[in-house]
Structures are given as structure tokens and as C-alpha cells.
Design a protein around this motif. Structure first.
Motif, PDB file in Angstrom:
ATOM      1  N   ARG A  84      29.555  -1.089  32.305  1.00 42.61           N
ATOM      2  CA  ARG A  84      29.930  -0.417  33.555  1.00 42.61           C
ATOM      3  C   ARG A  84      29.352  -1.151  34.772  1.00 42.61           C
ATOM      4  NH1 ARG A  84      29.577   2.650  29.272  1.00 42.61           N
ATOM      5  NH2 ARG A  84      31.250   4.180  28.928  1.00 42.61           N
ATOM      6  N   ARG A  85      29.033  -2.426  34.562  1.00 51.95           N
ATOM      7  CA  ARG A  85      28.576  -3.315  35.640  1.00 51.95           C
ATOM      8  C   ARG A  85      27.311  -2.795  36.315  1.00 51.95           C
ATOM      9  NH1 ARG A  85      32.152  -5.163  32.973  1.00 51.95           N
ATOM     10  NH2 ARG A  85      33.993  -6.264  33.725  1.00 51.95           N
ATOM     11  N   LEU A  86      26.365  -2.364  35.473  1.00 51.37           N
ATOM     12  CA  LEU A  86      25.136  -1.760  35.978  1.00 51.37           C
ATOM     13  C   LEU A  86      23.964  -2.209  35.118  1.00 51.37           C
ATOM     14  CD1 LEU A  86      23.846   0.420  37.898  1.00 51.37           C
ATOM     15  CD2 LEU A  86      24.356   2.102  36.117  1.00 51.37           C
ATOM     16  N   ARG A  87      22.805  -2.392  35.758  1.00 55.37           N
ATOM     17  CA  ARG A  87      21.600  -2.707  34.991  1.00 55.37           C
ATOM     18  C   ARG A  87      20.381  -2.150  35.716  1.00 55.37           C
ATOM     19  NH1 ARG A  87      18.146  -7.057  36.098  1.00 55.37           N
ATOM     20  NH2 ARG A  87      18.590  -8.123  38.062  1.00 55.37           N
ATOM     21  N   ILE A  88      19.299  -1.972  34.950  1.00 56.01           N
ATOM     22  CA  ILE A  88      18.022  -1.561  35.536  1.00 56.01           C
ATOM     23  C   ILE A  88      17.320  -2.822  36.026  1.00 56.01           C
ATOM     24  CG2 ILE A  88      15.806  -0.452  35.126  1.00 56.01           C
ATOM     25  CD1 ILE A  88      17.136   1.121  32.846  1.00 56.01           C
ATOM     26  N   ALA A  89      17.217  -2.972  37.336  1.00 63.23           N
ATOM     27  CA  ALA A  89      16.572  -4.147  37.914  1.00 63.23           C
ATOM     28  C   ALA A  89      15.063  -3.948  38.061  1.00 63.23           C
ATOM     29  CB  ALA A  89      17.191  -4.472  39.268  1.00 63.23           C
ATOM     30  N   GLU A  90      14.660  -2.711  38.286  1.00 62.77           N
ATOM     31  CA  GLU A  90      13.238  -2.397  38.444  1.00 62.77           C
ATOM     32  C   GLU A  90      12.951  -1.071  37.765  1.00 62.77           C
ATOM     33  OE1 GLU A  90      12.232  -2.177  42.558  1.00 62.77           O
ATOM     34  OE2 GLU A  90      12.757  -4.264  42.982  1.00 62.77           O
ATOM     35  N   ARG A  91      11.772  -0.976  37.167  1.00 60.24           N
ATOM     36  CA  ARG A  91      11.340   0.323  36.661  1.00 60.24           C
ATOM     37  C   ARG A  91       9.828   0.371  36.607  1.00 60.24           C
ATOM     38  NH1 ARG A  91      10.216   0.594  30.916  1.00 60.24           N
ATOM     39  NH2 ARG A  91      11.039  -1.208  29.758  1.00 60.24           N
ATOM     40  N   SER A  92       9.286   1.570  36.755  1.00 60.02           N
ATOM     41  CA  SER A  92       7.843   1.764  36.686  1.00 60.02           C
ATOM     42  C   SER A  92       7.570   3.175  36.188  1.00 60.02           C
ATOM     43  CB  SER A  92       7.194   1.556  38.057  1.00 60.02           C
ATOM     44  OG  SER A  92       7.669   2.521  38.988  1.00 60.02           O
ATOM     45  N   ALA A  93       6.345   3.417  35.777  1.00 62.71           N
ATOM     46  CA  ALA A  93       5.921   4.742  35.313  1.00 62.71           C
ATOM     47  C   ALA A  93       4.692   5.148  36.107  1.00 62.71           C
ATOM     48  CB  ALA A  93       5.641   4.722  33.824  1.00 62.71           C
ATOM     49  N   PRO A  94       4.860   5.505  37.392  1.00 60.21           N
ATOM     50  CA  PRO A  94       3.712   5.671  38.288  1.00 60.21           C
ATOM     51  C   PRO A  94       2.870   6.909  38.037  1.00 60.21           C
ATOM     52  CG  PRO A  94       5.730   6.298  39.407  1.00 60.21           C
ATOM     53  CD  PRO A  94       6.137   5.726  38.086  1.00 60.21           C
ATOM     54  N   LYS A  95       3.418   7.888  37.348  1.00 60.20           N
ATOM     55  CA  LYS A  95       2.630   9.102  37.091  1.00 60.20           C
ATOM     56  C   LYS A  95       2.746   9.471  35.627  1.00 60.20           C
ATOM     57  CE  LYS A  95       1.525  13.670  38.917  1.00 60.20           C
ATOM     58  NZ  LYS A  95       1.784  14.659  39.995  1.00 60.20           N
ATOM     59  N   GLN A  96       1.618   9.500  34.942  1.00 59.70           N
ATOM     60  CA  GLN A  96       1.573   9.834  33.523  1.00 59.70           C
ATOM     61  C   GLN A  96       0.371  10.734  33.278  1.00 59.70           C
ATOM     62  OE1 GLN A  96       3.941   8.687  31.099  1.00 59.70           O
ATOM     63  NE2 GLN A  96       5.046   8.058  32.947  1.00 59.70           N
ATOM     64  N   THR A  97       0.546  12.038  33.499  1.00 58.78           N
ATOM     65  CA  THR A  97      -0.519  13.009  33.270  1.00 58.78           C
ATOM     66  C   THR A  97      -0.090  13.960  32.167  1.00 58.78           C
ATOM     67  OG1 THR A  97       0.274  14.690  34.840  1.00 58.78           O
ATOM     68  CG2 THR A  97      -1.057  12.881  35.744  1.00 58.78           C
ATOM     69  N   ASP A  98      -0.982  14.872  31.805  1.00 58.27           N
ATOM     70  CA  ASP A  98      -0.658  15.837  30.760  1.00 58.27           C
ATOM     71  C   ASP A  98       0.420  16.826  31.198  1.00 58.27           C
ATOM     72  OD1 ASP A  98      -2.437  14.747  28.949  1.00 58.27           O
ATOM     73  OD2 ASP A  98      -4.102  16.028  29.595  1.00 58.27           O
ATOM     74  N   THR A  99       0.593  17.013  32.499  1.00 60.31           N
ATOM     75  CA  THR A  99       1.591  17.975  32.986  1.00 60.31           C
ATOM     76  C   THR A  99       2.853  17.311  33.536  1.00 60.31           C
ATOM     77  OG1 THR A  99       0.459  18.040  35.132  1.00 60.31           O
ATOM     78  CG2 THR A  99      -0.086  19.758  33.537  1.00 60.31           C
ATOM     79  N   THR A 100       2.741  16.086  34.049  1.00 63.60           N
ATOM     80  CA  THR A 100       3.897  15.423  34.655  1.00 63.60           C
ATOM     81  C   THR A 100       3.953  13.959  34.248  1.00 63.60           C
ATOM     82  OG1 THR A 100       3.757  16.864  36.597  1.00 63.60           O
ATOM     83  CG2 THR A 100       5.066  14.861  36.825  1.00 63.60           C
ATOM     84  N   GLN A 101       5.135  13.541  33.796  1.00 66.87           N
ATOM     85  CA  GLN A 101       5.367  12.126  33.490  1.00 66.87           C
ATOM     86  C   GLN A 101       6.625  11.698  34.242  1.00 66.87           C
ATOM     87  OE1 GLN A 101       4.454  12.979  29.029  1.00 66.87           O
ATOM     88  NE2 GLN A 101       4.273  10.761  29.262  1.00 66.87           N
ATOM     89  N   ARG A 102       6.468  10.634  35.039  1.00 63.44           N
ATOM     90  CA  ARG A 102       7.547  10.232  35.948  1.00 63.44           C
ATOM     91  C   ARG A 102       7.840   8.750  35.799  1.00 63.44           C
ATOM     92  NH1 ARG A 102       5.309  11.323  41.129  1.00 63.44           N
ATOM     93  NH2 ARG A 102       5.839  13.514  40.689  1.00 63.44           N
TER      94      ARG A 102
END
Length: 251
Positions: A84-102
Motif C-alpha cells: 500500500r506504498r507505506l512504511r515505518i520510517a521512524e519508531r520509538s518506545a518513549p514510555k514503558q511503565t507498569d501502567t502505560t506503554q507507548r
């Protein structure tokens, strides 16, 4: 070239990820919520900028991180996006706690140098009781030429109560909560008569949102036909008054 609008391209990414998540984990361990739930299962006309998922105690922080990273690194995801002519160019996991993972993403469409930004966030603060398992709206799935997507998600009644809480308790009132509440109310669902204080706060916050805020926060996330329909102060005023009336007179 990717034929979809920026909002639709982000939605496509959310759907592909949700499909792979559902295939690789027990459906009892998660539930889609928020704007994507409304859009994918409850026929909302509003695109969602980000995707939010509740997870249960059976999916620990480390297990979830491993699951998500495996999905993101998979050839399956890359191929589904590439066709579909799409790709992930950037990714990060800036928040990784016991209650929230982003996780945050920059998506690149073929023919465009502008990255589309989105987030996928998982919350571990308890799951509401009214959860359903079923297919994403088939008309929506066919728009992107995807196979049927099955997922665990919150029911319309649960979504309504969640939106009331969000409108009442957010630090900054969001116009999308008022808009989404109106959508749910128009579908025939009524708020429960309990927790009058929460409903009063939601009512007061709804009245505080002006048309300019609604236009900036919501109208740009509608299709062009719906943008023209809602680009009117009087339409917004009527919508707010419907929500206020429902908060004052629950079933």
C-alpha cells in the motif's frame, strides 16, 4: 503513490497493526478503546489520530513489549504496508511503565517526504466489563482492500461511559469527547443514571468548548463532505446542547 489521505493512511496502519495484534495474543487480554473503537466498530465519521488499547494483568509489561516489537519487526507487517506504498520510517518506545506503554511512529508514504505522526498506547489501569469480540466494519476494511479484521473492543455502552469520564476528568477539555458523545447518543444509547457528579462535570465541560476549538481539533479529522457539514457554529451549538441535555436527563 499511496492513494489515501494522511488521516486514512494512519487509519490503515492502525488496522493492520490491530489485525496482527489480534492474531498473536489472547483476545481476553486486551480491548480496543477510544476513537479507533468508535471508528472501527461504531461507525464514527471521525478519524482517530492515535490508537489506544487497554490490557489486562495477564499481559505483563515485558510480554507486551516483546509482542509489540515482534509485530513491528515482522516481514508480515512490512509487506502489508509496502503493498500500500507505506512504511515505518521512524519508531520509538518513549514510555514503558507498569501502567502505560507507548510507541510513536513516523509513517512514510510513497511520493511524500512528510512523515505522518501517530502513537499506539497500551494502558494497564483495569478493563471495563462490557467487552465484545467481532469484525471491524466490513465497509471500512474493504476501503483499504484488507482481509476481515477481528478484534476485542468495548461495547457502545462502555464507550459512552468512558467518554463521559474523559469529558469530565481530562486536564484539558477535548472537543472530540463532546463530538464522540453525540455520536453515541444519536445511536440510541443513553447514559446510566448513576454518578450524577461525573455527568455534571461533563455537562459543564461540554459548554466550555467553543466552535473554534472544535474546528481546530475535530473538523480536520473528518472527510471533506463531513467537514463542510460540520463547519458551522450553529451545528456545533446544537451538538453541544444535545450532549448537555443527555447529561442532565439520563435514562
Amino acid at each position: 503513490m499511496n492513494p489515501y489521505s494522511p488521516q486514512a493512511t494512519v487509519e490503515l496502519f492502525h488496522l493492520v497493526f490491530l489485525d496482527l495484534l489480534g492474531r498473536k495474543t489472547d483476545r481476553k487480554l486486551y480491548a480496543l478503546k477510544g476513537g479507533c473503537n468508535l471508528r472501527f466498530f461504531l461507525k464514527s465519521i471521525r478519524y482517530s489520530e492515535d490508537m489506544d488499547v487497554d490490557v489486562g494483568p495477564g499481559l505483563s509489561k515485558d510480554k507486551l513489549a516483546d509482542l509489540v516489537e515482534r509485530i513491528l519487526a515482522s516481514k508480515t507487517l512490512a509487506d502489508l504496508l509496502a503493498v500500500r506504498r507505506l512504511r515505518i520510517a521512524e519508531r520509538s518506545a518513549p514510555k514503558q511503565t507498569d501502567t502505560t506503554q507507548r510507541w510513536k511512529f513516523g509513517l512514510e508514504r510513497e511520493g511524500s517526504s512528510v512523515l505522518l505522526r501517530t502513537k499506539i498506547e497500551f494502558s494497564r489501569r483495569g478493563m471495563d466489563a462490557e467487552i465484545a469480540f467481532g469484525p471491524v466494519d466490513p465497509l471500512l476494511v474493504r476501503t483499504y482492500e484488507l482481509a476481515p479484521v477481528l478484534a476485542n473492543h468495548y461495547s457502545a455502552q462502555a464507550a459512552l461511559e468512558q467518554k463521559i469520564r474523559a469529558l469530565a476528568t481530562r486536564r484539558e477539555v477535548q472537543a472530540r469527547d463532546v463530538f464522540d458523545l453525540d455520536l453515541l447518543l444519536n445511536s440510541g444509547i443513553a447514559p446510566k443514571s448513576t454518578d450524577g457528579e461525573m455527568r455534571r462535570k461533563a455537562r459543564d465541560n461540554a459548554l466550555s468548548v467553543g466552535f473554534d476549538t472544535f474546528k481546530a481539533q475535530v473538523v480536520s479529522f473528518l472527510d471533506s463532505d463531513h467537514q463542510s457539514q460540520y463547519d458551522s457554529p450553529s451545528v456545533w451549538d446544537d451538538l453541544v446542547l444535545r450532549v448537555v441535555a443527555a447529561m442532565e436527563n439520563p435514562s
